[in-house]
Structures are given as C-alpha cells and as structure tokens.
Design a protein around this motif. Sequence first.
Motif, PDB file in Angstrom:
ATOM      1  N   TYR A  85       0.829  -1.215   0.000  1.00 25.47           N
ATOM      2  CA  TYR A  85       0.000   0.000   0.000  1.00 25.47           C
ATOM      3  C   TYR A  85       0.860   1.262   0.000  1.00 25.47           C
ATOM      4  N   LEU A  86       1.970   1.219   0.729  1.00 29.73           N
ATOM      5  CA  LEU A  86       2.835   2.393   0.800  1.00 29.73           C
ATOM      6  C   LEU A  86       4.108   2.197  -0.026  1.00 29.73           C
ATOM      7  N   HIS A  87       4.074   1.265  -0.923  1.00 27.21           N
ATOM      8  CA  HIS A  87       5.192   1.079  -1.864  1.00 27.21           C
ATOM      9  C   HIS A  87       5.434   2.410  -2.567  1.00 27.21           C
ATOM     10  N   LYS A  88       6.672   2.766  -2.719  1.00 23.54           N
ATOM     11  CA  LYS A  88       6.934   4.119  -3.179  1.00 23.54           C
ATOM     12  C   LYS A  88       6.376   4.412  -4.564  1.00 23.54           C
ATOM     13  N   THR A  89       6.328   3.418  -5.419  1.00 23.84           N
ATOM     14  CA  THR A  89       5.776   3.664  -6.756  1.00 23.84           C
ATOM     15  C   THR A  89       4.264   3.884  -6.698  1.00 23.84           C
TER      16      THR A  89
END
Lengths: 410, 410, 410, 410
Positions: free
Chosen positions: C225-229
């Motif tokens: 969910y908070l993956h940088k992409t």
Amino acid sequence: MKSSINKVKIINDPIYGFITIPNKLIFDLIEHPYFQRLRRITQMGMSNLVYPGAHHTRFHHAVGCMHLMQKAIRVLINKGVEISDDEKNAVCMAILLHDIGHGPYSHALEHSIVEGVSHEAISLLFMKELNKEFKGKLSLAIEIFEGKYPRKFLNQLVSSQLDIDRMDYLKRDSFYTGVAEGNISSERLIDMLNVVEDKLVVEEKGIYSVEKFIVGRRLMYWQVYLHKTSVVAEKMLVNLLARAKHLAQRGVQLPSSKALHYFLYREVDENFDLETLKTFSRLDDYDILSAIKDWISHDDKILSKLSEMIINRKLLKVKINSEPFKEKDIEEIKRQMLKKGWTEEAFTYFLIQDTVENQAYNDKSNKIYLYYKNGDIIDIVKASDQLNIQALTKPVVKHFLCYPKHVKIS
Amino acid sequence: MKSSINKVKIINDPIYGFITIPNKLIFDLIEHPYFQRLRRITQMGMSNLVYPGAHHTRFHHAVGCMHLMQKAIRVLINKGVEISDDEKNAVCMAILLHDIGHGPYSHALEHSIVEGVSHEAISLLFMKELNKEFKGKLSLAIEIFEGKYPRKFLNQLVSSQLDIDRMDYLKRDSFYTGVAEGNISSERLIDMLNVVEDKLVVEEKGIYSVEKFIVGRRLMYWQVYLHKTSVVAEKMLVNLLARAKHLAQRGVQLPSSKALHYFLYREVDENFDLETLKTFSRLDDYDILSAIKDWISHDDKILSKLSEMIINRKLLKVKINSEPFKEKDIEEIKRQMLKKGWTEEAFTYFLIQDTVENQAYNDKSNKIYLYYKNGDIIDIVKASDQLNIQALTKPVVKHFLCYPKHVKIS
Amino acid sequence: MKSSINKVKIINDPIYGFITIPNKLIFDLIEHPYFQRLRRITQMGMSNLVYPGAHHTRFHHAVGCMHLMQKAIRVLINKGVEISDDEKNAVCMAILLHDIGHGPYSHALEHSIVEGVSHEAISLLFMKELNKEFKGKLSLAIEIFEGKYPRKFLNQLVSSQLDIDRMDYLKRDSFYTGVAEGNISSERLIDMLNVVEDKLVVEEKGIYSVEKFIVGRRLMYWQVYLHKTSVVAEKMLVNLLARAKHLAQRGVQLPSSKALHYFLYREVDENFDLETLKTFSRLDDYDILSAIKDWISHDDKILSKLSEMIINRKLLKVKINSEPFKEKDIEEIKRQMLKKGWTEEAFTYFLIQDTVENQAYNDKSNKIYLYYKNGDIIDIVKASDQLNIQALTKPVVKHFLCYPKHVKIS
Amino acid sequence: MKSSINKVKIINDPIYGFITIPNKLIFDLIEHPYFQRLRRITQMGMSNLVYPGAHHTRFHHAVGCMHLMQKAIRVLINKGVEISDDEKNAVCMAILLHDIGHGPYSHALEHSIVEGVSHEAISLLFMKELNKEFKGKLSLAIEIFEGKYPRKFLNQLVSSQLDIDRMDYLKRDSFYTGVAEGNISSERLIDMLNVVEDKLVVEEKGIYSVEKFIVGRRLMYWQVYLHKTSVVAEKMLVNLLARAKHLAQRGVQLPSSKALHYFLYREVDENFDLETLKTFSRLDDYDILSAIKDWISHDDKILSKLSEMIINRKLLKVKINSEPFKEKDIEEIKRQMLKKGWTEEAFTYFLIQDTVENQAYNDKSNKIYLYYKNGDIIDIVKASDQLNIQALTKPVVKHFLCYPKHVKIS
C-alpha cells in the motif's frame, strides 16, 4: 547407465513441483541405503499426534533442501557471484547429507538410548564413511559442512540463521501440518540473496521477507514444534526409552528388532565404531514403534503403561506456565498419585517438569545482514524500521508440568 | 467432560483447513484404539517409493471424509432435502469407519497372510464390535454402510461412483503426491449434489465438474496408483509375505512382532473370532516393515533377498505391454536367471506376470445422474455433449512383467 | 421469483471457492446499479502499476466480506452466541455496503475534486438512499454500521482492528498482488472468534494467528500500500485532478464524461443532494482514466504532462527518508528544474513532499482482546509473551520526496 | 542505465512468483506505450460479469508468456537442444508481443468498428513499427511470429495446439476466475517438452499431462469462455458498437474519447496507415466503457437501452440448444416484443441468434506428438490408450438465442 538415471532423476514434490537430481554422483548418494533410511524417519517425530498430516520424512526434506540449494546457487551465479562447478556440487551434497545422522525421534534418542550423542556428530560420521566409499568425492562437501572452507557463504547456506535447511523445513512443516502461519516465501527469499566478500547477505528490498521469515519461524515454534501435546508426547517417549534401557541394563528381556536390541543392551559414545554406525543405519521409526506396541503387554508396569499411552494417544495432562511451578503443587500431585496407587518410582516417569525455550532471532552470532544499494551492510536488527526484530531477540522460556489425568490441581 | 472434548475437537488439515469433530460420540470413536490404529497405516502403501510425499494415513483420509460428509449433508439440507439428526450422524459414522478394517498394505495382505479376507469384511466386523461397545449407537450407520437402509442416497454418499470416499482420496492423494492432474474440486462437486426420490444426483451445471472428476480419477490411476514402480513394489511385497507365510507354516523361525507372528503362524478365514480381530487391531505398517528389516539377515535366501530389495529400493525391472507377453520371452528370462545362479523356486518370487486394469467410468451399475432444471434425470454418459465420457467406459488392461535387473530381453 | 435468484445466487471466487448469496434482499442490493458500479472501481487504485495482478474490484471485496461475515456468524452461533436472523441479515448488509461510497481512486478524489468528503460519509448517504428504496429494510444495518446498535460485537465485525473488512482485503490484496507476506489466515481467525458480554474476543489459542495478522498487515502496508511507486503514482493523480479542477474553475474546457464534468465544474461538500449522489453513482475508474488519456493532448502543459506520465507509466523519481528532507535539497531540485525549463508553477505539481505513516497495532482504542479458558480477557499487547506486539504499536513515519527524473541530488 | 533497469526488472506474479525481465531490449519493449496500453485491456472481456475475479489484463498475460517461454528455452537447452542467444531473445519477444494488436473487447470490435480487421494482423503492424524504432532488432522475432523461420519449433512455441500462449492463458484464466477445472500444469508440461528435427514434441511420460491439458481447455471453453452470460454480454456489446457506428455514419453526435471517435466516424481496413495505428494504440477498455456510460442518456433509444443493460448488468435472456431454433419460436418472440412496444428495428439488436463452437483437439493440423524412448513419434490421438482424445476431436456446436426477459417461450 545414463538411461537408468533418466528414469528416476526427477522426483515429485507437492511443494516445488519437480525436483531434478543434477548428476550421477548425487543420484548414487540418494540411492545409498544410508540415505534411503531417511524414508523411514519422519521429520517431525511425534507431532503427527497433533497435526495428522505431518508424516513427511527426512528423506523428503533433504531432497527439498538440495532443490532449493540448486536454485540459490543459480540465483547467485546470475548476480555475478563466482561459484565453481565443484563448489556447487559440494554445497548440494553438504545440504543433502546434513541430516543423515538423524535417528528415529532424534531428540528422544539423544536423551535415552544414545545418550549424549548428537545427530550432527553422526551425520559427520556417515559423511566420512560415504567419502571413503565414493573415493574422496565428498571431501569438499565435508569441508563446507564443518565450516572449514574459506568461502563462508557456502557454509552459511548450509547452516546459519537464514539457511536453506530452515527455508525448506519451515515451508515443508507448514505445508504438511496445515499451519499457514509458518508458510514462508522460501523462493522469494532466495531470489534476494547475494554474496559480498564471501559472506551471505540479503538485498535491501528483502527486509520484509526476512521479517516474515523470522516471525514465521517463531510462530512455528510455539504453535507446532513446542505445542504442548507434541512436547508431552516426546517427553513420554524419552521416559519410555529410558525405562527400556534401564530394564535392558538390568538384564530384563525386551522384544525388539535387532538394531534396537543392539542399542538397548550396549553403551555407546560419540566415537561410533563401524559396526555401531552400520547398526545405527538400520534403526528407524519402525523399530521404535513396533517395539513399543509389543511392550504394551510387557510385565514391567511402567514400561507397559507408557507404551499403551503413546500408542493409543492417552497422554499425560500438561500445564504451561511462564514461571516455574511451585513445590507445593508438585507435592500435591505426588500425594494424589500415591493415593491412586502409583509407586514412588513412577514419579520419575509420569511426573515431568521441564522448560521449553525459543529465541526467534539470535542477535549475538551469525546475524542476518541486509545489503543496501549504496553498499552498506547492516544487521537486520538495526535495519528494521521498528523495534519489531529487536523484540524477537529476547529468548522466551516456558515451564511445563505433566502428570496423570486423574490428578486435579488448581 | 465437555472441556476435554473442546481441547481436541478441531483437527488441522492441510487440505480443508480446520476439521471439526461434531459430537462426543464421534469424538469417542476417533479416540478408540481401533481407530487410532489407522494413524499407523499409510493410505497409499508402497507409493511413497515413487512419490516421497505420499505418507498420509488412513486416519487422515477417514477424518477428511467425515468433514466432506458434514459439508455434503449441510448442502443437501439447504436445498430442502430432509435429513434427520440421526441420519446425519449415522452417515458421518459410516464414512468415518468405512476403511477401519484396512490392514497394513491391505492389498498385499489380502493376497498373502490373510488370504481371501477383504478389508470391507473386516471393516464390518470392527463396526459391529464397536456397536456392542457403544450400545447400539452404530446400528443405523451399519445399515447405511451395508446398503440396507431404504434411503439410497445415504449409502451412495458412502459408496458409489461419486462418493465422498473418492472425493477425499483423489484430492488427498493428489495433494500429497504432488500430481496436480488429480486435483479434483471436491467442494465444488458437493455444492452441486442434490437428491431426487432418495437418489443422489448432480445438478445440470455440474456436468463439467463431473467430467473433470472422472478424467482426474483415470489420470490418478495410470499415473499414480498403477504406476509401474508402485505396482512392482506391491507385487514384491505380496511375494515376500507369501514367502514368510510359506516358511512359517513349515515351522521356520521368523523374527516378528506378536501381532504379525499370530497371522504368520495361523490360518484365518473371513470369520475372525474376537481374538483374531483384536490381534488384527494391533497390526500395522510398523510390524511389517520392522520385520522385513530383520529378515534381511535371515537364512532363507529368497526371504532375505526380497527384504533387502524392498528396504533399499532395489526393485525388479518392469515392462508394460498392451498385449500379453510371449511365452518365449518368459523362457528367455528363466534361462538368463538360471545362468546367473537363481534357482527354479526363485521364479515364483522374482519373475512376475500380471495385469492391471482400470475402467474410468462404469456405465453398467451405480451410474452418475445429472438433474436438469426441467426435471429430467439423465445418465452422465448420455448427457455429455461429446463421446468423451462414453470413451471412458471401456476398461483398459495392461500387462506387466517383472524380472531381475541383470536380465536383458529385447 | 425463486428460480431467477437460483441462477445467479452463487458467485465464483478464486479465494473462497463458491460464495452464496443468502437471500433475495441481499441479491437485490447486489443487483442495484449503485452496487454494480463497484465492478468498475479497482480495490487498489494505482497499485497495479507496481503489481500488475492487482486489478480486483471493490465489488469483489464487498462480496467476499459478505461471505466471511456469514461464516463468522455461523461460527459464533455454533459457539452459543445468540444472534437473530434479523441481526445476521443486517450485519451482512452492513459489511456488503460498507465501501459503497468509494469513488474511483478514492483517496485521490478526496484530496481533489470532492475535497474533504470522505468515502465513509458517502457510503452512509448511499445506504440511507437504498433504505428508502427498500422500505426501511436496511435500518438495522445502518444502525450497526454507525455503531449505534447496543450489541457492540456486530459493529466490531464491520469495523475494528480485527474486522471482516481487513480479513478480506489483506487476503485478497495478497492473493492478487502475489505478495505472499500478507497472506493471512482469515478463516482460521474467524474460527477463533467469540463474543463475551457482546464484545468481540479471540480465543486463547488464536494468539499466534492474531500476531501473524498484525504482522502481515504491517508488511502489506510497507510492501504494497505504501510502496513508493504506488505512492508517487497516487500523489501525481491527486495533483493531476487538482490541476483539472483548477482549470475547470477558471472556465477552461476539459474533455470528460458527463459525471466527471459535473464534479470538475462544481463545488460539492459533504451534504450531497440527491442529484450529486446520483451523479456520483455514475462516476468510476473509466471516467477518470478515459479523460486523462484525452488530456494528454490538452493545451495546458501541466495537465498534459501529468496525464502522459500517468498513462505511460513515466513517473517521478522518489526518495524515502526516515527524517524530513532538508531545505537545501529542495532548493537544489528547484534550481535544476528551472534550468531545465520548468516554470515555478510546475513546482506545485512535480515536486512533491509528504509523509506516509502506519501503525501496525493501535493500543489506544478498539483493542484486540484474548479470551482465556479461565475467563480472563486480556489485551493482546499484554497477552503476547514477547515485546513483539508492543513494538508494533509505535507509529512509523516516512518522508518522501518526488521530483523529475533528470534532477540529480546526492 | 543498468541501475534503472534493476529497479523494475522483476515483476510480481501471483501465479509464478517473480518474473524476471531478462535484458534491456525486452525491458524497453515493455516500457513502450504500445505495450503499456495492454495494462488497460482485460484478457477476458465481458467475462467478469460472470466471474468477478477475471479482471486480469493482456499486459499480465503477455509478461507471463515471456516468463514461461524463458523456462521452456532453459528446459530445452538442458536437454541438449541448440538454441542461440539470438533465437532465445527473438522467441521471447515474439511471445511477448503476440497479442499487442488486441483492441479492447477484441472480438466485439472486430465485428463492429474495425470490422474485418483481425488482431493478429494488427499485432504484426505494431511489431513492424517497433522494429523500425528499435532498428531492426525485432526482425528475427517477426520471422518466427510469421512462421517463416526454418526452425519450426520456435514458431510452435508461440502458436500451436500446445503453445506457451495457451499454457499461460488457461492457467491464468483459471486462476483469476476461480474455475479450478482449468488449472493445467503448465510448468510440468514444459518440463516434458523436447525437440526432434526442429519440431516440438512431448516426452512419453507427459501423455497424462497432455490429456489433462486438452480436457482442461475444453472445460474452460464451455464453462468460461462460452458461458452463456459471457456470450450474451459480448453479443450485446457487438450490437451496441454496431449501433454506434451506424449512428455515427449517419452524422449523429456521440460523446466519446478522441480515439474512439476516430474509429466510429471513419472506415478502416486492414491496411492501417500510421495515424490509424497510433490512434489505435490509444484505444482501450476505458474509452469503450466510459462512452457507453454516457450513451445511457443518449436520445437514440436502441443505443441508450443497450448501454444501460450492459452497464447495470441487465442482460438479455439466453437459451442454448444443440439443434437450431425453430422459425416459429423466433416469430413468437417477435410477436411478444412488438406487443410490448419494441420496434422492428429493435429485432436486429435485441433478438440474437448465433452459434458457438469448440473443438477440443484438432486432429487435422499442427498435431501434438509424443516422443517415445525408442525414438517413435506418435500423434497423441493414436498414443492414448483410450478413445478419449479421439472423442475430443469432434467439433461441438451449440445454438443460442437471446431475447428480452419479458418474453416467454416454452
């Protein structure tokens, strides 16, 4: 010769699909009776009394390890790590044979009939013996296994906190028990391995996979390996085998297979001679359980009672505690047991006090290191953005107490 | 009492997740030593020599069947089929106990030491004996098991071409062997079951699931159950046990457990007396394999050779043919064997000719019926829009021939 | 009527197998255009740019929740919890509709074209509107959804730290992304739920499953969910929609569907009138992406650049930091951007500073309680035998900075 | 440059785990807007109306194919088949791009707005255009794709009855729909591939896997691809787009995106000029569905009715028959429609007669061959020991008839 290998060089595995046996030497090791014996030794001992699916064997685990090791080597080579064919072959043999010294219900045996002899020591004896038979072709594998080879990562793949052994057994035990909590992503972890200065590291992005691995392992310990029913069954088995040895040494006749008879009626120490090693290579789960079934009708009340309880799964009651149990509770149990007709001698066998312990991650030795794109190499404990992993370095100890079902204590 | 049930009333299963034991009576049946014995009998006999994951037991299969049966009953009740609590309970017990009479390596035993006594007959003996112990509470289950209860669908759930037994074992054997071809969708099939006039039917939309089930079963037969290595291993085991019985009846001493000794040195027929039944209830895989290991060093060459071959997985060579083998090939094999020093007596044990046969779908009896929305009920063979199922009604027979590895025939 | 329900009352789900729609009222809700709209809204917004399998919809999630809720209710009833048919039905409707107010790329919308209006508020508006259409049959569901119903556990099943919503979305998102780390055991967790004094609790033995759930959720946050992409793509979408709204309010013509046009050219607040609600019910992912594709050739450079970047997946560069970024880095980026021909206005859209935050377990409100056999009810933080869970209560904040790819900062 | 590849060179796939992008050229093809467009085209068109999980895209399928192709090449090389790096790369590009010409809801488009232009032809146009951009590096891939390269097995891997395309889409569609019947064992099949005289063959022991593959494919056709609800939805979409084109050509204004507008208001044939190809490269599912939503409020009753029915999933009724429908039934439907106020023009759009057809195995061209250890190469139809496969060579045709729900015919 080639065609006969072809026929069997692929092994079906419910977890990885097809496992390929890479060459004739490894094929011949697998075919050897010392290794075939592992087909008759379950990986998880008495745990099938709790998890009825857990009948997979050390044979399957060892072959699975070899498969993962091949993958790990392929991944590392693709990343530019130089690994020679000899090293590749040796590390595959080392992992294939790392558990070959396991006896049936190893931990039980190590505390009773082959007291004080560890399975690692016996594995090494087998490997050396096989090295003679195979004319020195296992020398490098043994060097790696013993941690004497200079390129440390090869040994770390065989034995460390993130080794192929754990990657297979956690996944396999999770699969066969059905305890999804331990289903770690072995193949993802392997994809993120790398080697820096001959040491094993995990690439930065693998941080969550490593966390999951450590947490998964901890959950497997408490939910499966140290499940109270597994623990009580194993302790009862230790006591049963200790009783059998006790009787044998006093000359009492005990029906048993030849191999089991050998170990019941003899003292052995870590320096197995060849006869002892060969006899050990014929000892497996079948000798133990078959004898126990016959002992149900033995004259010795303690032996027969313990045998009957194990075979028919009528186990002792267990209590778990974070603190040691109080002396007065023990006294109360003994009082009630005596009242019910148990002898004092029975206390040794039917009243068990002990502890189990697990440390999810050992931050003192052989740590897991993360490898960052900027070249940094950082201990997982420090790399994690939370106290999470650090919290898992604290060893957890639990006390347990087993006693007959009729006893009531508050 | 309740709390002690609570502790164990859930069983972990890698296939279905949690299996719930529905009540005290069924819990007590599962706890009974007769049933606990199934923990020590593998479902697939010698197949683990081909598929090393296949160590699951008849205990697990029986419990899995009970689970699927509960689901089937729930589905049928939701569709408006009236099933009383007694019927529900009885059909669950019937499926739980349907295999309780299986001995170790059943098919091998049935052709050797308990010659001519089928496991179904022994299951019924155990059920009747348990019915006495449980004061008649199994009467309805036995009636259903024997096909005597008027509501046929209950028996069909236990035993038919689309029964719960097959739904569990195909799925389970596929899971543990890793042979994905046999992974049928048991729970989908069950969702499509219905009952019309007390007969089991499959709803129209289930046609593809039934086809997949039949094809999947056929693939499992040829790829797993009748795999040539499984077949040769089982035949060798039959011959080994036959040899042991032959020697025993001539008074030769054979090391063995008490239970195995009983059956080696005695003639039994289908009318087991209580002592025979009780002894049988103590016989499992462990007695057999443990004895075979000891027989490796027996004086009788045939017994010791067969034992060594099975334990170390050095099996006979096998050839498969769609036609019977020619007499001159047999003669050639014998010639080469004699030349290599085998005796004529060895032919009986080391030169095996036999057939295996499978009919994917039997279109003569106990057919599978599809139930259409317009009320039609049609045999699956006619309902399928292709010749597909019909093609599967033809029995397939294969001939095989086993002989020592040194023999070369073209 | 019954037959028309029958045709569709079962929905295939790759995760749970078959999902059964329990009755006509719920069937009619699912068929309603307000609910059917959820078929056109992906669950995970822009995450498919990182995880290409993540195209599952809010429709599927909502239906999956309903399925798990039915199971939860069945489990609780089996344990003796009294739940009326009305309550059961209402809680199923509450979970089915809990996300019905989600717009396309909800979080992006909430920060741009329907600024300040939360999806929860819109869900409630839809539910009230449906309640009118369905003549009050949703009143109890709404009461539960709003937390006004006295039996708290029903609301906790819909919304708490261990609710059915999380159990489905973690499992589903893990399944569709292929991120095995988040594969929690929803059905096992549900099996261990119980209710004490109308509050939801987890039985003692569920402790490890709860731990795995919390850890799994944390891993999903940081890995998915908070993956940088994902984060940069979503931020760019916010900026793109904000730009579009900015232009629209200055009277610039923007090609768009009718529904999107409505929201671009109008100010809305939380008190949607019926027209606004109806128009919102026609707004989904298709309006947004279709417009963005057309905006690639718009005259406004900022709008067209952002559109092109999103459609062709040419995203801004991202840096992540545990500390706030330094002012001088920001200045350096601006300097390089200006040099490359960007305007100052572009800074608002192409230079993004923000934080992401996650707290794995909130130990302040709505805690998860364990229920011991002796009757004790203990907060999971205190029950766990390690610092593990406690460590997870600390919120983790990360700073990130996005800027054009040509910019180089150290 | 290398590092920027590193960041994205691994793609998560729920089916295969990690997919590795092997080199910069393939990475750049994947990044190309022509290929990125496939992210916005679902693999299964309208099937998500039946199977709500089926939202996976042609992007994911293409990348999955590339992954399986890499595996296939690795397996073949290990078996001694000589394959050069150029060939390997080319066949990977050929499979990656084989579907690049698919438009949104391809089959619907091919029968309406780009009438008569096949997606294969458009794929080839795209490949040739990319070959220009990439300076001839795709020439060999195109040769293989067109079947002009002399080593036939490379083309067979891309397109035949046992090609990588089918292996991925059957597995993937089964996975996302949850229809377990189609879950074929792609990786096992690949393990059994081999090449003899530049032709693709399957090794002998793969016979059951091939059978399962053919049967699985057939089941997927009837249960999924030709499921009556998918079929009716697709037919309605064809009619809707045909209506839109009909109106457009009469000068009626239709809200739509630029790309869709282009194709509605122009006649195109197979010889796309560059402008047409570029415009096509901007056309995806989002243009279609977004327009349809706006058309719900269009003045044309037929257009608006069809739009509303598709968006809100209120589909026509369908009847399936093995024989053609009778003229008098058609007449009766028309009579009832007229009575209910439909115009005669509506018959063209709301009364649909057509057939669906599937042949599980084509025994006339491009057969599947088994390769025996003795060197024999035999057509699977003849190799199978049953009539089974032969039965599957017969094409099956079904007739269907769609009409408004209010119509009742017997």
